[in-house]
Design a protein around this motif. Sequence first.
Motif, PDB file in Angstrom:
ATOM      1  N   VAL A  33      -4.523  -5.092  -2.081  1.00  0.00           N
ATOM      2  CA  VAL A  33      -3.797  -4.174  -1.190  1.00  0.00           C
ATOM      3  C   VAL A  33      -2.456  -4.772  -0.784  1.00  0.00           C
ATOM      4  CG1 VAL A  33      -3.803  -3.166   1.141  1.00  0.00           C
ATOM      5  CG2 VAL A  33      -5.810  -2.940  -0.333  1.00  0.00           C
ATOM      6  N   ILE A  34      -2.458  -6.046  -0.398  1.00  0.00           N
ATOM      7  CA  ILE A  34      -1.207  -6.703   0.004  1.00  0.00           C
ATOM      8  C   ILE A  34      -0.225  -6.716  -1.159  1.00  0.00           C
ATOM      9  CG2 ILE A  34      -0.185  -8.874   0.820  1.00  0.00           C
ATOM     10  CD1 ILE A  34      -1.839  -7.309   2.949  1.00  0.00           C
ATOM     11  N   GLN A  35      -0.695  -7.011  -2.352  1.00  0.00           N
ATOM     12  CA  GLN A  35       0.174  -7.030  -3.528  1.00  0.00           C
ATOM     13  C   GLN A  35       0.738  -5.646  -3.821  1.00  0.00           C
ATOM     14  OE1 GLN A  35       1.308  -9.696  -5.092  1.00  0.00           O
ATOM     15  NE2 GLN A  35       2.604  -8.346  -6.273  1.00  0.00           N
ATOM     16  N   TRP A  36      -0.094  -4.618  -3.716  1.00  0.00           N
ATOM     17  CA  TRP A  36       0.386  -3.251  -3.946  1.00  0.00           C
ATOM     18  C   TRP A  36       1.476  -2.884  -2.943  1.00  0.00           C
ATOM     19  CZ3 TRP A  36      -5.244  -1.121  -4.134  1.00  0.00           C
ATOM     20  CH2 TRP A  36      -5.797  -1.356  -5.393  1.00  0.00           C
ATOM     21  N   ILE A  37       1.287  -3.248  -1.689  1.00  0.00           N
ATOM     22  CA  ILE A  37       2.277  -2.927  -0.657  1.00  0.00           C
ATOM     23  C   ILE A  37       3.589  -3.648  -0.937  1.00  0.00           C
ATOM     24  CG2 ILE A  37       2.826  -3.242   1.798  1.00  0.00           C
ATOM     25  CD1 ILE A  37      -0.204  -2.715   2.317  1.00  0.00           C
ATOM     26  N   ARG A  38       3.515  -4.888  -1.378  1.00  0.00           N
ATOM     27  CA  ARG A  38       4.724  -5.665  -1.672  1.00  0.00           C
ATOM     28  C   ARG A  38       5.408  -5.256  -2.964  1.00  0.00           C
ATOM     29  NH1 ARG A  38       2.263 -11.524  -0.489  1.00  0.00           N
ATOM     30  NH2 ARG A  38       1.861 -11.234   1.710  1.00  0.00           N
ATOM     31  N   ASN A  41       8.305  -1.215  -5.774  1.00  0.00           N
ATOM     32  CA  ASN A  41       9.221  -0.818  -6.849  1.00  0.00           C
ATOM     33  C   ASN A  41       8.566  -0.851  -8.227  1.00  0.00           C
ATOM     34  OD1 ASN A  41      11.314  -0.448  -5.027  1.00  0.00           O
ATOM     35  ND2 ASN A  41      11.887  -2.594  -5.119  1.00  0.00           N
ATOM     36  N   VAL A  42       7.288  -1.210  -8.285  1.00  0.00           N
ATOM     37  CA  VAL A  42       6.549  -1.270  -9.541  1.00  0.00           C
ATOM     38  C   VAL A  42       5.731   0.007  -9.678  1.00  0.00           C
ATOM     39  CG1 VAL A  42       4.763  -2.522 -10.815  1.00  0.00           C
ATOM     40  CG2 VAL A  42       6.415  -3.779  -9.420  1.00  0.00           C
ATOM     41  N   LYS A  43       5.726   0.595 -10.875  1.00  0.00           N
ATOM     42  CA  LYS A  43       4.929   1.804 -11.082  1.00  0.00           C
ATOM     43  C   LYS A  43       3.454   1.470 -10.941  1.00  0.00           C
ATOM     44  CE  LYS A  43       4.304   5.794 -14.020  1.00  0.00           C
ATOM     45  NZ  LYS A  43       3.924   6.642 -12.937  1.00  0.00           N
ATOM     46  N   GLN A  44       2.785   2.215 -10.072  1.00  0.00           N
ATOM     47  CA  GLN A  44       1.370   2.016  -9.789  1.00  0.00           C
ATOM     48  C   GLN A  44       0.592   3.237 -10.290  1.00  0.00           C
ATOM     49  OE1 GLN A  44       0.378  -0.758  -8.371  1.00  0.00           O
ATOM     50  NE2 GLN A  44       2.039  -1.507  -7.104  1.00  0.00           N
ATOM     51  N   THR A  46      -1.467   6.557  -9.899  1.00  0.00           N
ATOM     52  CA  THR A  46      -1.183   7.613  -8.919  1.00  0.00           C
ATOM     53  C   THR A  46      -1.942   7.418  -7.613  1.00  0.00           C
ATOM     54  OG1 THR A  46      -0.731   9.161 -10.701  1.00  0.00           O
ATOM     55  CG2 THR A  46      -1.180  10.110  -8.536  1.00  0.00           C
ATOM     56  N   PHE A  47      -3.241   7.144  -7.677  1.00  0.00           N
ATOM     57  CA  PHE A  47      -4.034   6.964  -6.461  1.00  0.00           C
ATOM     58  C   PHE A  47      -3.467   5.829  -5.608  1.00  0.00           C
ATOM     59  CE2 PHE A  47      -7.462   5.003  -4.030  1.00  0.00           C
ATOM     60  CZ  PHE A  47      -7.981   6.098  -3.366  1.00  0.00           C
ATOM     61  N   VAL A  48      -3.177   4.695  -6.234  1.00  0.00           N
ATOM     62  CA  VAL A  48      -2.630   3.528  -5.524  1.00  0.00           C
ATOM     63  C   VAL A  48      -1.262   3.866  -4.953  1.00  0.00           C
ATOM     64  CG1 VAL A  48      -1.812   1.156  -5.783  1.00  0.00           C
ATOM     65  CG2 VAL A  48      -3.953   1.870  -6.873  1.00  0.00           C
ATOM     66  N   ALA A  49      -0.413   4.473  -5.758  1.00  0.00           N
ATOM     67  CA  ALA A  49       0.943   4.809  -5.305  1.00  0.00           C
ATOM     68  C   ALA A  49       0.909   5.734  -4.090  1.00  0.00           C
ATOM     69  CB  ALA A  49       1.724   5.462  -6.446  1.00  0.00           C
ATOM     70  N   ASN A  50       0.006   6.697  -4.089  1.00  0.00           N
ATOM     71  CA  ASN A  50      -0.100   7.616  -2.953  1.00  0.00           C
ATOM     72  C   ASN A  50      -0.586   6.906  -1.696  1.00  0.00           C
ATOM     73  OD1 ASN A  50       0.813   9.763  -4.471  1.00  0.00           O
ATOM     74  ND2 ASN A  50      -1.239  10.518  -4.947  1.00  0.00           N
ATOM     75  N   ARG A  51      -1.550   5.988  -1.832  1.00  0.00           N
ATOM     76  CA  ARG A  51      -2.040   5.243  -0.665  1.00  0.00           C
ATOM     77  C   ARG A  51      -0.946   4.329  -0.113  1.00  0.00           C
ATOM     78  NH1 ARG A  51      -5.147   8.206  -2.644  1.00  0.00           N
ATOM     79  NH2 ARG A  51      -4.044   9.536  -1.239  1.00  0.00           N
ATOM     80  N   VAL A  52      -0.216   3.654  -0.995  1.00  0.00           N
ATOM     81  CA  VAL A  52       0.867   2.767  -0.553  1.00  0.00           C
ATOM     82  C   VAL A  52       1.960   3.585   0.123  1.00  0.00           C
ATOM     83  CG1 VAL A  52       2.705   1.216  -1.323  1.00  0.00           C
ATOM     84  CG2 VAL A  52       0.380   0.967  -2.248  1.00  0.00           C
ATOM     85  N   ALA A  53       2.306   4.719  -0.447  1.00  0.00           N
ATOM     86  CA  ALA A  53       3.336   5.571   0.156  1.00  0.00           C
ATOM     87  C   ALA A  53       2.928   6.004   1.560  1.00  0.00           C
ATOM     88  CB  ALA A  53       3.591   6.792  -0.729  1.00  0.00           C
ATOM     89  N   GLU A  54       1.672   6.368   1.737  1.00  0.00           N
ATOM     90  CA  GLU A  54       1.212   6.771   3.076  1.00  0.00           C
ATOM     91  C   GLU A  54       1.299   5.609   4.054  1.00  0.00           C
ATOM     92  OE1 GLU A  54      -2.655   8.406   5.532  1.00  0.00           O
ATOM     93  OE2 GLU A  54      -2.633   8.669   3.367  1.00  0.00           O
TER      94      GLU A  54
END
Length: 113
Positions: A33-38, A41-44, A46-54
Motif C-alpha cells: 500500500v505504501i509503495q502504491w501511494i508513493r 506516476n506509475v501505471k497501476q 485499475t483497482f489499485v489506481a482507483n484506491r490510491v486516487a481515493e
Amino acid sequence: MAAVTGNRLKDAIIKEHSLHFHKTFMWSDSAAVIQWIRSINVKQPTFVANRVAEKLEISTVDEWHYIAVVKDPADLGTKGISFDDVSRINCIEGLEWLKQPIVSEEDNQHPVE
C-alpha cells in the motif's frame, strides 16, 4: 481496502471535529500500500489506481507511513497474546513508538526496536 476505510474515517473525524489538526499521520502495515501511494506516476492496475486516487483525494503522500506488523496495535487480537499482556499495553496515553520521531522522511518508516 483497510487504508481506504481508515482514510475515510480520518476525513470524517476532521470534518466533524471542532479542533484544528495541524498534521495527520496515516499508518499501514502493508508495504505494498505504501509503495502504491508513493508510485502515483506509475501505471497501476485499475483497482489499485482507483484506491490510491481515493486516498490522495483526502490525504497526501507524506501523511502515509509504514509500520511493521509486529508494532501494529490493530493486529493485537491476531497475535495470540494473553489478556494480561493486552492489559499492559497503554493505548490511552499512546504507544511508546508513536512518541518517537520518524527516523527517515525518505523511506517514511518508523524505527524498529
